[in-house]
Write a protein that holds these residues in place. Sequence first.
Motif, short mmCIF file in Angstrom:
data_model
loop_
_atom_site.label_atom_id
_atom_site.label_comp_id
_atom_site.label_asym_id
_atom_site.label_seq_id
_atom_site.Cartn_x
_atom_site.Cartn_y
_atom_site.Cartn_z
N GLN A 26 -9.61 -5.61 4.11
CA GLN A 26 -10.29 -4.11 5.24
C GLN A 26 -11.46 -4.93 5.69
O GLN A 26 -12.17 -5.81 5.23
CB GLN A 26 -10.23 -3.84 3.82
CG GLN A 26 -9.24 -2.93 3.48
CD GLN A 26 -9.48 -1.61 2.26
OE1 GLN A 26 -9.81 -2.26 1.20
NE2 GLN A 26 -8.93 -0.68 2.20
N TRP A 27 -11.99 -4.28 6.88
CA TRP A 27 -13.23 -4.60 7.55
C TRP A 27 -14.36 -4.38 6.77
O TRP A 27 -14.36 -2.14 6.33
CB TRP A 27 -13.03 -4.13 8.88
CG TRP A 27 -12.43 -4.31 9.62
CD1 TRP A 27 -11.02 -3.95 10.38
CD2 TRP A 27 -12.21 -5.55 10.48
NE1 TRP A 27 -10.76 -4.83 11.18
CE2 TRP A 27 -10.76 -6.26 10.86
CE3 TRP A 27 -13.34 -6.79 10.13
CZ2 TRP A 27 -10.46 -7.45 11.82
CZ3 TRP A 27 -13.29 -8.06 10.96
CH2 TRP A 27 -11.84 -8.19 11.87
N CYS A 60 0.92 -9.56 8.91
CA CYS A 60 0.66 -8.48 9.32
C CYS A 60 -0.51 -7.93 10.09
O CYS A 60 -1.66 -7.59 9.36
CB CYS A 60 1.23 -7.08 8.82
SG CYS A 60 3.00 -6.86 8.69
N PRO A 61 -1.30 -8.56 10.43
CA PRO A 61 -2.68 -7.77 11.53
C PRO A 61 -2.10 -6.70 11.68
O PRO A 61 -1.17 -6.18 12.51
CB PRO A 61 -2.88 -8.89 12.57
CG PRO A 61 -1.97 -10.17 12.35
CD PRO A 61 -0.57 -9.33 11.66
N VAL A 62 -3.63 -5.83 11.44
CA VAL A 62 -3.55 -4.32 11.79
C VAL A 62 -4.74 -4.28 13.02
O VAL A 62 -5.35 -4.60 12.43
CB VAL A 62 -3.88 -3.42 10.36
CG1 VAL A 62 -3.86 -2.50 10.81
CG2 VAL A 62 -2.71 -4.16 9.36
N ALA A 63 -4.07 -3.36 13.69
CA ALA A 63 -4.89 -3.12 15.20
C ALA A 63 -6.03 -1.69 14.14
O ALA A 63 -5.25 -0.50 13.84
CB ALA A 63 -3.92 -2.47 16.48
N ALA A 68 -7.53 -4.56 8.19
CA ALA A 68 -7.06 -5.61 9.12
C ALA A 68 -6.08 -6.52 9.50
O ALA A 68 -5.88 -7.08 10.61
CB ALA A 68 -8.56 -6.94 9.11
N GLY A 69 -5.67 -6.36 7.98
CA GLY A 69 -3.87 -7.10 7.94
C GLY A 69 -3.65 -6.92 6.47
O GLY A 69 -4.77 -6.35 5.53
N ILE A 70 -2.51 -6.88 6.67
CA ILE A 70 -1.81 -7.06 5.22
C ILE A 70 -0.71 -8.69 5.33
O ILE A 70 -0.53 -8.55 5.97
CB ILE A 70 -0.86 -6.65 5.27
CG1 ILE A 70 -1.88 -4.76 5.07
CG2 ILE A 70 0.13 -6.43 4.28
CD1 ILE A 70 -0.91 -3.41 5.10
N MET A 94 -17.55 -9.93 6.77
CA MET A 94 -17.59 -9.76 7.60
C MET A 94 -15.93 -8.53 6.48
O MET A 94 -15.65 -7.58 7.32
CB MET A 94 -16.43 -9.95 9.03
CG MET A 94 -17.56 -11.10 9.34
SD MET A 94 -16.72 -12.21 10.65
CE MET A 94 -15.63 -11.00 11.48
N MET A 95 -15.39 -9.28 6.19
CA MET A 95 -14.07 -8.51 5.50
C MET A 95 -13.87 -7.71 4.00
O MET A 95 -14.81 -9.06 2.88
CB MET A 95 -12.41 -8.86 5.90
CG MET A 95 -11.89 -9.18 7.35
SD MET A 95 -10.36 -9.95 7.33
CE MET A 95 -10.51 -9.68 9.26
N ARG A 96 -13.57 -7.71 3.61
CA ARG A 96 -12.99 -7.59 1.80
C ARG A 96 -11.61 -7.82 1.42
O ARG A 96 -10.70 -7.07 2.64
CB ARG A 96 -13.64 -5.96 1.86
CG ARG A 96 -13.12 -5.09 1.34
CD ARG A 96 -14.39 -3.83 0.18
NE ARG A 96 -13.83 -2.56 1.20
CZ ARG A 96 -13.37 -1.79 2.26
NH1 ARG A 96 -14.42 -2.57 3.03
NH2 ARG A 96 -13.09 -1.04 2.48
N CYS A 97 -11.12 -8.20 0.51
CA CYS A 97 -9.75 -8.52 0.11
C CYS A 97 -9.83 -8.04 -0.96
O CYS A 97 -10.40 -7.77 -1.95
CB CYS A 97 -9.73 -10.17 -0.21
SG CYS A 97 -8.23 -10.52 0.21
N GLU A 98 -8.37 -6.97 -0.96
CA GLU A 98 -7.62 -6.44 -2.47
C GLU A 98 -6.54 -7.50 -2.49
O GLU A 98 -5.69 -7.44 -1.69
CB GLU A 98 -8.17 -5.28 -2.58
CG GLU A 98 -7.29 -4.32 -3.65
CD GLU A 98 -6.91 -3.07 -3.19
OE1 GLU A 98 -6.36 -3.09 -4.12
OE2 GLU A 98 -7.18 -2.56 -2.34
#
Length: 112
Positions: A26-27, A60-63, A68-70, A94-98
């Motif tokens: 996530q952004w 899978c980048p997400v627009a 931001a992506g999966i 810039m991003m956080r990750c789960e």
Amino acid sequence: MSTPVTDEQIRALAATAKPYSLVLLQWEPERTPDGADAIELEHQRRMVSLRAEGVIAILCPVASDSLAGIAIMTVPVDEAAEIMAGDPCVRAGMMRCEVQPCHGFPGDALPS
């Protein structure tokens, strides 16, 4: 749903399930620090490299302005979290990750 599915089909498919790790990127609100384009390019290079190595099965980048992506990773959750902690965009804030455990069915693929 127009295709009937029997209980036996459900059980047979469930028996083939394998563990994977679901990565959600996530952004963060501050996603554009100085040098953000170069950092994001290195993030993309790293993700594509992990895909080429088979660590990422589906990328899978997400627009979106929030997601931001999966990615579905072939490694255990702890290892996936460790890998993603080293991501350039995550390290730069810039991003956080789960990372969540999930199950998938080997052979499933995105259509061409």
